[in-house]
Design a protein around this motif. Structure first.
Motif, PDB file in Angstrom:
ATOM      1  N   SER A  32       8.846 -49.506  34.338  1.00 42.50           N
ATOM      2  CA  SER A  32       8.742 -50.434  35.465  1.00 42.50           C
ATOM      3  C   SER A  32       8.275 -49.782  36.764  1.00 42.50           C
ATOM      4  N   ASN A  33       7.559 -48.676  36.667  1.00 41.04           N
ATOM      5  CA  ASN A  33       6.961 -48.055  37.851  1.00 41.04           C
ATOM      6  C   ASN A  33       5.578 -48.650  38.087  1.00 41.04           C
ATOM      7  N   ARG A  34       5.182 -48.772  39.347  1.00 37.19           N
ATOM      8  CA  ARG A  34       3.887 -49.355  39.694  1.00 37.19           C
ATOM      9  C   ARG A  34       2.756 -48.335  39.650  1.00 37.19           C
ATOM     10  N   SER A  35       3.073 -47.088  39.379  1.00 39.18           N
ATOM     11  CA  SER A  35       2.054 -46.061  39.160  1.00 39.18           C
ATOM     12  C   SER A  35       2.502 -45.179  38.003  1.00 39.18           C
ATOM     13  N   THR A  36       1.537 -44.556  37.328  1.00 39.42           N
ATOM     14  CA  THR A  36       1.810 -43.755  36.134  1.00 39.42           C
ATOM     15  C   THR A  36       1.263 -42.348  36.322  1.00 39.42           C
ATOM     16  N   PRO A  37       2.076 -41.309  36.078  1.00 33.56           N
ATOM     17  CA  PRO A  37       1.589 -39.931  36.220  1.00 33.56           C
ATOM     18  C   PRO A  37       0.329 -39.685  35.393  1.00 33.56           C
ATOM     19  N   PHE A  42       1.215 -32.148  25.078  1.00 29.38           N
ATOM     20  CA  PHE A  42       1.036 -32.041  23.624  1.00 29.38           C
ATOM     21  C   PHE A  42       2.257 -31.363  23.023  1.00 29.38           C
ATOM     22  N   GLY A  43       2.829 -31.988  21.999  1.00 29.20           N
ATOM     23  CA  GLY A  43       4.020 -31.455  21.345  1.00 29.20           C
ATOM     24  C   GLY A  43       3.746 -31.017  19.924  1.00 29.20           C
ATOM     25  N   SER A  44       4.802 -30.731  19.198  1.00 30.76           N
ATOM     26  CA  SER A  44       4.653 -30.261  17.819  1.00 30.76           C
ATOM     27  C   SER A  44       4.265 -31.381  16.865  1.00 30.76           C
ATOM     28  N   ARG A  45       4.575 -32.645  17.264  1.00 31.82           N
ATOM     29  CA  ARG A  45       4.275 -33.764  16.369  1.00 31.82           C
ATOM     30  C   ARG A  45       3.456 -34.879  17.016  1.00 31.82           C
ATOM     31  N   ASN A  46       3.491 -34.976  18.335  1.00 36.82           N
ATOM     32  CA  ASN A  46       2.795 -36.080  18.992  1.00 36.82           C
ATOM     33  C   ASN A  46       2.457 -35.719  20.431  1.00 36.82           C
ATOM     34  N   ARG A  47       1.793 -36.661  21.110  1.00 36.87           N
ATOM     35  CA  ARG A  47       1.400 -36.468  22.508  1.00 36.87           C
ATOM     36  C   ARG A  47       2.395 -37.185  23.421  1.00 36.87           C
ATOM     37  N   PHE A  48       2.509 -36.672  24.638  1.00 37.71           N
ATOM     38  CA  PHE A  48       3.351 -37.292  25.657  1.00 37.71           C
ATOM     39  C   PHE A  48       2.440 -37.623  26.844  1.00 37.71           C
ATOM     40  N   ILE A  49       2.137 -38.910  27.014  1.00 42.83           N
ATOM     41  CA  ILE A  49       1.148 -39.317  28.022  1.00 42.83           C
ATOM     42  C   ILE A  49       1.827 -40.142  29.103  1.00 42.83           C
ATOM     43  N   GLY A  50       1.532 -39.809  30.357  1.00 41.83           N
ATOM     44  CA  GLY A  50       2.093 -40.566  31.459  1.00 41.83           C
ATOM     45  C   GLY A  50       3.521 -40.164  31.770  1.00 41.83           C
ATOM     46  N   GLU A  51       4.427 -41.130  31.786  1.00 39.86           N
ATOM     47  CA  GLU A  51       5.821 -40.890  32.162  1.00 39.86           C
ATOM     48  C   GLU A  51       6.494 -39.877  31.242  1.00 39.86           C
ATOM     49  N   THR A  52       6.282 -39.999  29.931  1.00 41.77           N
ATOM     50  CA  THR A  52       6.929 -39.072  28.991  1.00 41.77           C
ATOM     51  C   THR A  52       6.401 -37.656  29.168  1.00 41.77           C
ATOM     52  N   ALA A 119      -9.583 -37.381  29.220  1.00 42.72           N
ATOM     53  CA  ALA A 119      -9.623 -38.590  30.046  1.00 42.72           C
ATOM     54  C   ALA A 119      -9.511 -39.841  29.177  1.00 42.72           C
ATOM     55  N   ALA A 120     -10.163 -39.814  28.005  1.00 36.30           N
ATOM     56  CA  ALA A 120     -10.101 -40.963  27.093  1.00 36.30           C
ATOM     57  C   ALA A 120      -8.684 -41.187  26.579  1.00 36.30           C
ATOM     58  N   MET A 121      -7.965 -40.091  26.271  1.00 40.43           N
ATOM     59  CA  MET A 121      -6.576 -40.212  25.825  1.00 40.43           C
ATOM     60  C   MET A 121      -5.730 -40.921  26.877  1.00 40.43           C
ATOM     61  N   TYR A 122      -5.933 -40.501  28.131  1.00 39.88           N
ATOM     62  CA  TYR A 122      -5.126 -41.073  29.207  1.00 39.88           C
ATOM     63  C   TYR A 122      -5.504 -42.537  29.451  1.00 39.88           C
ATOM     64  N   ILE A 123      -6.799 -42.841  29.463  1.00 42.20           N
ATOM     65  CA  ILE A 123      -7.241 -44.223  29.692  1.00 42.20           C
ATOM     66  C   ILE A 123      -6.755 -45.126  28.562  1.00 42.20           C
ATOM     67  N   ASN A 124      -6.698 -44.594  27.353  1.00 43.50           N
ATOM     68  CA  ASN A 124      -6.185 -45.371  26.216  1.00 43.50           C
ATOM     69  C   ASN A 124      -4.718 -45.730  26.435  1.00 43.50           C
ATOM     70  N   LYS A 125      -3.960 -44.802  27.007  1.00 44.67           N
ATOM     71  CA  LYS A 125      -2.555 -45.073  27.333  1.00 44.67           C
ATOM     72  C   LYS A 125      -2.473 -46.167  28.396  1.00 44.67           C
ATOM     73  N   LYS A 127      -4.635 -48.478  28.912  1.00 46.94           N
ATOM     74  CA  LYS A 127      -4.996 -49.720  28.208  1.00 46.94           C
ATOM     75  C   LYS A 127      -3.782 -50.285  27.473  1.00 46.94           C
ATOM     76  N   ASP A 128      -3.016 -49.420  26.803  1.00 46.68           N
ATOM     77  CA  ASP A 128      -1.833 -49.850  26.060  1.00 46.68           C
ATOM     78  C   ASP A 128      -0.770 -50.423  27.004  1.00 46.68           C
ATOM     79  N   ILE A 129      -0.567 -49.776  28.152  1.00 48.09           N
ATOM     80  CA  ILE A 129       0.396 -50.271  29.145  1.00 48.09           C
ATOM     81  C   ILE A 129      -0.008 -51.681  29.595  1.00 48.09           C
ATOM     82  N   THR A 130      -1.314 -51.858  29.858  1.00 48.55           N
ATOM     83  CA  THR A 130      -1.814 -53.154  30.328  1.00 48.55           C
ATOM     84  C   THR A 130      -1.638 -54.226  29.263  1.00 48.55           C
ATOM     85  N   TYR A 131      -1.921 -53.878  28.013  1.00 56.44           N
ATOM     86  CA  TYR A 131      -1.784 -54.850  26.919  1.00 56.44           C
ATOM     87  C   TYR A 131      -0.328 -55.296  26.759  1.00 56.44           C
ATOM     88  N   LYS A 132       0.598 -54.331  26.784  1.00 56.64           N
ATOM     89  CA  LYS A 132       2.017 -54.676  26.610  1.00 56.64           C
ATOM     90  C   LYS A 132       2.536 -55.542  27.747  1.00 56.64           C
TER      91      LYS A 132
END
Length: 700
Positions: A32-37, A42-52, A119-125, A127-132
């Motif tokens: 519920s933040n109006r801006s996203t870091p 990059f982790g051992s199993r997945n990516r952490f984009i934005g807040e995570t 940049a594409a990874m971040y923009i995809n995130k 996009k996902d935030i906007t869709y949800k």
């Protein structure tokens, strides 16, 4: 129908705006933040984009990439990159194309990702935030970029959007987007005839940008733009952090610069202190166990901060004066100074800007959200399904561009088509005489205008299909050259022309009488008419279709991996929660609804599943977590069913009791009413009797 949305890709935080509900809304992220870091971990199993990614940046510093827009489309050997390197904790290397890639440890191995991929990874995130948030069809995007972005960097931004599955309807300059928002949403304060001259100053996390605009109702022109690439909030943060780093060497005998994690934590504390000093004259700084188990603390006054950043403040006037010069204006011609960007909250900076312009500053735009709102409106303008108020805007061309070709019959082999200071979008048509297929190049005209290290050639085109008429050595070729709305230089169309006799209607001379019954007169004239359309093959700095498709497939596979990891974690958490919930209820709510044998069996299963979960099953698969859950639920749901059935019986019995009680009370009231009616004197008037009857009915 696509939901238009605009993205202000900030160096530190990104703001998303969406056109909906007959207005522009800011999209909030998963917390519920109006801006996203603006970063990717990059982790051992997945990516952490934005807040995570921000939450675990300290512990995963070497595998976290931020400052994304500072390296997008940049060459590794670019002089700017020498300055930028110090702001990155992840190792950056030169890739095979001469660009910049991040080398990180991901999925248990060393991997490399280009700046465009990041940049594409971040923009995809985003996009996902906007869709949800909107539940809409997210396909069109308007992305803003710094005014100093070159053609190559703009094309890299567009490629990043496409890899993320989005259609970049427009790449727009950041300050221009804010100015569009001003022109649209402040329309009631704008003149209809003579434009209002407004200076827009944007000082964000990493850069200072200035644009001088002429604004009136429904129209905007950017008259001049300038910038300082290396002036922003992070420079203030580093000034504070370096001050304390020096202080702690003497005070605590530690050098935090030797420990990347320690310096990052000090930098984060410095940013918080800077924000506190914007509203207070003094502020403390405390960092627990910064390194070697040492806690540090100190304080800073606003006066001290202003002293540290004095060299920065002395540079503020340079881009402002350049923008005014480009616009051929002086301070006295400026009607309003609109200030945006988080760094403009620093009191010393506001005072300096006011001093330079000699006027009070205006803060009618939202400092953090103005750019994204303008982007969303621009995206809505391109939507075929949305109606928006008409608004025309033209931007300032910061670099002069010439088109070159092989000299044949022409006097010149090049032409400056789009001069510096011209407005775009813009279209020019030129005619060349060609003997056959040929090449055209677009180049920056004046290298001294460009940022150091910028490649002079923008685009090359091969024009095919040129065939002169029989008996002629050459044929005229018309080229439609365009500096399009996104700032890209293109050849929009090319065709050959030939001279032909055509019939042309003879128009009567002025004042000459016309016989309406007479047949119209025609004359034959020679005119150049279109002969053949030519094939245009462009060689740009953008990715080829094949390369982009491969990167899109790679990004999609990473998204699926991230989703699988997230789903697996959700199933694991659900299993753990069910174990504790069922164990607690088995001893309390469910104790009378399970036999001793069932209790013993289920308790044993819960114990074994719990042991498995924290040992062999700690890093298991989604399917195994689901199987374990269903195994426990096969018995647990039977007991739960008994409990719910008994609870339903209790509820039914309680409802029946309440209904009987209500019926008895109603009967008692009716009986009392009848008795009261019998006891009344007979001489009561008929009117009063009717009133009493109504009263009884109301009681019933």
């Amino acid at each position: 129908m696509s939901t238009p949305f605009g993205v202000d890709l900030g160096n530190n935080n990104t703001v998303i705006a969406c056109a909906r509900n007959r207005g522009i809304d800011i999209i909030v992220n998963e917390v519920s933040n109006r801006s996203t870091p603006s970063l990717i971990g990059f982790g051992s199993r997945n990516r952490f984009i934005g807040e995570t990614g921000k939450n675990q940046q300290t512990s995963n510093l070497k595998n976290t990439v931020d400052n994304l827009k500072r390296i997008l489309g940049l060459n590794f050997k670019d002089p700017d990159f020498e300055i930028e390197q110090k702001y990155f904790s992840a190792p950056l290397i030169e890739n095979k194309d001469g660009g910049i890639s991040a080398k990180i440890r991901f999925l248990g191995e060393e991997q490399e990702f280009t700046s465009t991929q990041l940049a594409a990874m971040y923009i995809n995130k985003i996009k996902d935030i906007t869709y949800k948030e909107t539940k809409g069809n997210i396909t069109d995007i308007c992305l803003s970029v710094p005014v100093w972005y070159t053609e190559k960097q703009r094309r890299a931004a567009a490629d990043a959007c496409r890899i993320a599955g989005l259609n970049p309807v427009r790449i727009v300059n950041e300050v221009t987007a804010a100015a569009v928002g001003y022109g649209v949403f402040k329309a009631g304060d704008l003149p209809e005839e003579k434009p209002k001259t407004v200076a827009f100053v944007d000082i964000g996390h990493s850069s200072l940008q200035v644009s001088i605009a002429a604004v009136k109702k429904g129209e905007l022109k950017i008259l001049g733009s300038a910038y300082d690439k290396h002036f922003g909030g992070r420079d203030f943060d580093y000034a504070i952090a370096n001050h304390f780093a020096d202080e702690f060497i003497g005070k605590y005998k530690i050098n935090v610069r030797e420990n990347p994690k320690a310096f990052y934590r000090l930098l984060a504390a410095a940013e918080k202190l800077k924000k506190v000093l914007s509203a207070n004259t003094q502020a403390p700084i405390n960092v627990e166990s910064i390194m070697n188990d040492i806690d540090v603390s100190s304080s800073l006054t606003r006066a001290d901060l202003e002293e540290f950043v004095q060299p920065l403040l002395e540079r503020v006037h340079i881009p402002i004066e350049t923008a005014l010069k480009d616009a051929a204006l002086s301070n006295s011609d400026i009607d309003s100074i609109e200030v945006i960007g988080g760094c403009t909250r620093v009191p010393a900076l506001k005072a300096k800007l006011s001093e330079i312009f000699g006027k009070q500053l205006s803060f009618t735009l939202n400092q953090d959200e103005a750019i994204s709102r303008g982007n969303a409106f621009i995206c809505a303008m391109h939507s075929p399904t949305l109606r928006v108020r008409p608004f025309k805007f033209e931007d300032f061309n910061p670099y002069s561009v010439s088109y070159f070709w092989d000299k044949e019959e022409e006097d010149e082999d090049h032409l400056e088509v789009f001069p510096r200071g011209g407005l775009f979008p813009s279209t020019k048509i030129i005619t060349l005489y060609r003997k056959g297929d040929f090449e055209v190049e677009a180049k920056y005209t004046n290298r001294e205008e460009l940022p150091k290290g910028t490649e002079s050639t923008l685009v090359k085109w091969v024009i095919k299909g040129v065939v002169p008429n029989e008996g002629e050595s050459s044929i005229p070729v018309k080229l439609k050259l365009r500096n399009d709305p996104s700032g890209f230089y293109t050849i929009e169309s090319a065709h050959t022309v030939e001279e032909k006799l055509v019939k042309e209607l003879v128009e009567p001379k002025e004042g000459e009488e016309v016989d309406e019954d007479a047949e119209p007169e025609y004359r034959e004239v020679k005119k150049l008419v279109k002969k053949d359309d030519l094939t245009i093959i462009a060689q740009t700095s953008a990715l080829t279709d094949e390369s982009r498709e491969k990167l899109t497939e790679k990004e999609n596979s990473l998204v699926m991996e991230d989703k699988l990891v997230a789903d697996t974690e959700d199933r694991k958490n659900a299993l753990e929660e069910y174990i504790y919930e069922l164990r607690g209820k088995l001893d309390e709510q469910y104790k009378d609804f399970a036999s001793d044998e069932e209790k013993s069996k289920l308790s044993d299963m819960l114990m074994k599943t719990e042991d498995w979960l924290y040992e062999d099953g700690f890093d298991s698969t989604k399917a195994k977590y689901i199987a374990k859950y269903e195994e426990l639920a096969s018995i647990g749901n039977i007991i739960r069913g008994r409990y719910l059935a008994k609870e339903e019986e209790k509820k039914q019995a309680l409802r029946q009791k309440q209904e009987a009680s209500q019926a008895a009370a109603m009967a008692e009231k009716l009986a009392a009413a009848r008795q009261a009616n019998k006891d009344k004197p007979e001489e009561k008037t008929e009117e009063k009797a009717e009133e009493k009857a109504e009263d009884i009915e109301m009681q019933e």
